[in-house]
Design an enzyme around this catalytic site. Structure first.
Site, PDB file in Angstrom:
ATOM      1  N   ALA A 169     -32.491  14.723  33.662  1.00  0.00           N
ATOM      2  CA  ALA A 169     -33.398  15.179  32.591  1.00  0.00           C
ATOM      3  C   ALA A 169     -33.764  13.935  31.792  1.00  0.00           C
ATOM      4  O   ALA A 169     -32.940  13.385  31.048  1.00  0.00           O
ATOM      5  CB  ALA A 169     -32.688  16.197  31.721  1.00  0.00           C
ATOM      6  N   GLY A 193     -31.437  13.191  22.611  1.00  0.00           N
ATOM      7  CA  GLY A 193     -30.957  13.449  23.970  1.00  0.00           C
ATOM      8  C   GLY A 193     -31.291  14.855  24.400  1.00  0.00           C
ATOM      9  O   GLY A 193     -32.160  15.501  23.817  1.00  0.00           O
ATOM     10  N   ASN A 194     -30.627  15.320  25.428  1.00  0.00           N
ATOM     11  CA  ASN A 194     -30.859  16.686  25.890  1.00  0.00           C
ATOM     12  C   ASN A 194     -29.543  17.251  26.426  1.00  0.00           C
ATOM     13  O   ASN A 194     -28.531  16.546  26.462  1.00  0.00           O
ATOM     14  CB  ASN A 194     -31.973  16.720  26.940  1.00  0.00           C
ATOM     15  N   ARG A 195     -29.548  18.511  26.828  1.00  0.00           N
ATOM     16  CA  ARG A 195     -28.296  19.215  27.137  1.00  0.00           C
ATOM     17  C   ARG A 195     -27.801  19.012  28.566  1.00  0.00           C
ATOM     18  O   ARG A 195     -26.793  19.599  28.957  1.00  0.00           O
ATOM     19  CB  ARG A 195     -28.467  20.711  26.863  1.00  0.00           C
ATOM     20  N   SER A 196     -28.478  18.204  29.354  1.00  0.00           N
ATOM     21  CA  SER A 196     -28.040  18.032  30.740  1.00  0.00           C
ATOM     22  C   SER A 196     -26.640  17.403  30.802  1.00  0.00           C
ATOM     23  O   SER A 196     -26.369  16.419  30.109  1.00  0.00           O
ATOM     24  CB  SER A 196     -29.037  17.149  31.488  1.00  0.00           C
TER      25      SER A 196
END
Ligand code: CTP
Length: 410
Positions: free
Chosen positions: A285, A218-221
């Site tokens: 994102a 995943g990502n930090r959004s």
């Protein structure tokens, strides 16, 4: 009651928070914090009794603003009317039985009283008192008088009161008061906004690509920017569909939410929903790579061995697909999240993405270990296909969102 200048997200709204002397004054601290986080300029006016519950240093620290307490401070600035004149909204939280009576009678014993008489902005009260007091005929009559003058109320709610009491009279939660405030500010801008009636599709959050049933890339959004855009668009009268990936923020009311947790579902939903849209904003994102294989059982270390390199392939570029099939008249907006410290490099990447993905606007924002994620201050630069000029906007995301929308349809 007439509404004063209305400017949600345009310039930060000026909100006066009058605090009366009740124990719920401690909850008004959270309200002030919430309003500041949403980008408002807040002036707190505590009554003398309110200061017995919460002191001036707390109000000044939380509001990031000086706190006037007396009619006789800064008399040369005619402050007793200036605060009311300059306000876009006045909130009274908690509104005690005494303050409601004073308002109904039009009394001006202190700075809050004069401000309430001088303002032409909407007024929102959040009553808080014991059930017997709330139900007393004099309080009922005072509330009726205030309502007939167009004053707005939020709460009270049922719940635990001071001491052992439980019942109706508890002040509404700070987030609910802030939301009611935002709706009032928004209502004033809807009718003359170019966004009124527009069909807007916004993606928000960060996609997750599963390697097995429990692990994902995943990502930090958090979704903060996309949701702030949705809130600002609704406040301007748009019909908003939010295509949401794993949001970590509260959603505003009045929008259609479609869940799209991974790149494949995000692509499907965005393509389907965008066909009829006037404006499409791709703030999510989205993963750039997805696993070639998602294991149906939880992977064990004995299966992977000491080191493991899951095979990845490029994810569909949703924005590029939307750009390639853009209906005429549609405004397509992308976001370029850039980590370079060099301004020229960031800008050239953003312009390159705008050309490659055929968007009308590209919003450049810098991200990194300490910047860019969550309900924080941000600085974005807008690039336009139709113009060589760019436009910089800075502030809390909630306030940047509104100004960004205004810049898009200028
Ligand atoms: N985007 C998308 N689909 C993807 C990746 C990104 O639609 N699979 C969109 C994002 O929502 C954003 C824009 O493309 O609006 C730019 O995303 P960004 O991650 O900054 O750029 P990339 O396209 O990933 O380009 P690069 O790999 O060169 O950084």
């Amino acid at each position: 009651m007439a509404t004063a200048k209305a400017n949600v997200g345009d310039t930060p709204p000026n909100i006066v928070v009058g605090v009366a002397g009740g124990i719920a004054a401690y909850k008004a601290v959270s309200l002030v914090r919430e309003l500041v986080l949403r980008g408002a300029t807040v002036t707190v006016i505590p009554t003398a009794s309110a200061l017995k519950f919460v002191g001036v240093p707390t109000w000044e620290a939380i509001s990031r603003n000086a706190v006037p307490t007396s009619l006789f401070d800064a008399v040369a600035e005619v402050r007793h009317v200036a605060l009311g004149h300059n306000a876009d909204l006045v909130i009274v939280a908690p509104a005690t039985a005494h303050t409601l009576a004073s308002m109904a009678a039009g009394l001006a014993p202190d700075l809050l009283g004069t401000t309430l008489l001088a303002t032409r902005a909407p007024v929102l009260v959040a009553p808080a008192m014991h059930t017997e007091m709330w139900e007393h005929p004099s309080v009922v009559a005072n509330m009726a008088t205030l309502m007939s003058r167009g004053i707005h109320a939020v709460g009270p709610e049922s719940g635990a009161l001071t001491g052992q009491d439980v019942g109706l009279g508890r002040m509404a939660e700070p987030e609910d008061i802030a939301e009611a405030a935002w709706n009032l500010l928004g209502a004033a801008v809807v009718s003359d906004s170019p966004w009124a009636g527009k069909n807007v599709v916004i993606s928000a959050g960060g996609t997750r690509e599963y390697l097995d049933p429990v692990r994902f890339m995943g990502n930090r959004s958090t979704g903060e920017m996309g949701v702030s855009l949705a809130r600002a668009a609704v406040a301007r009268g748009a019909t908003v569909t939010l295509v949401a990936a794993n949001l970590e923020v509260a959603l505003p009311g009045g929008i259609e939410v479609v869940h799209a947790p991974d790149a494949a579902s995000m692509e499907r939903e965005m393509v389907a929903r965008s066909a009829e849209a006037d404006v499409v904003i791709m703030a999510a994102a989205v993963a750039d790579w997805v696993p070639v294989e998602t294991h149906s059982e939880k992977l064990t270390k004995s299966e992977t061995g000491e080191t493991w390199s899951p095979e990845l392939r490029q994810a569909p570029d949703i924005l590029a697909t939307l750009g390639a099939h853009k209906p005429s008249g549609q405004l397509l907006v992308g976001f370029a999240a850039e980590t370079s410290d060099d301004v020229a490099t960031r800008e050239s990447h953003a312009r390159d993405k705008m050309a490659r993905k055929n968007t009308d606007v590209m919003v450049l924002n810098q991200v990194g270990p300490q910047v860019g994620f969550g309900p924080v201050e941000t600085a974005v630069t807008l690039f336009f296909t139709a113009s060589p000029q760019s436009r910089a906007i800075e502030g809390m995301k909630s306030s940047v969102a509104g100004r960004l929308l205004d810049a898009l349809l200028e």
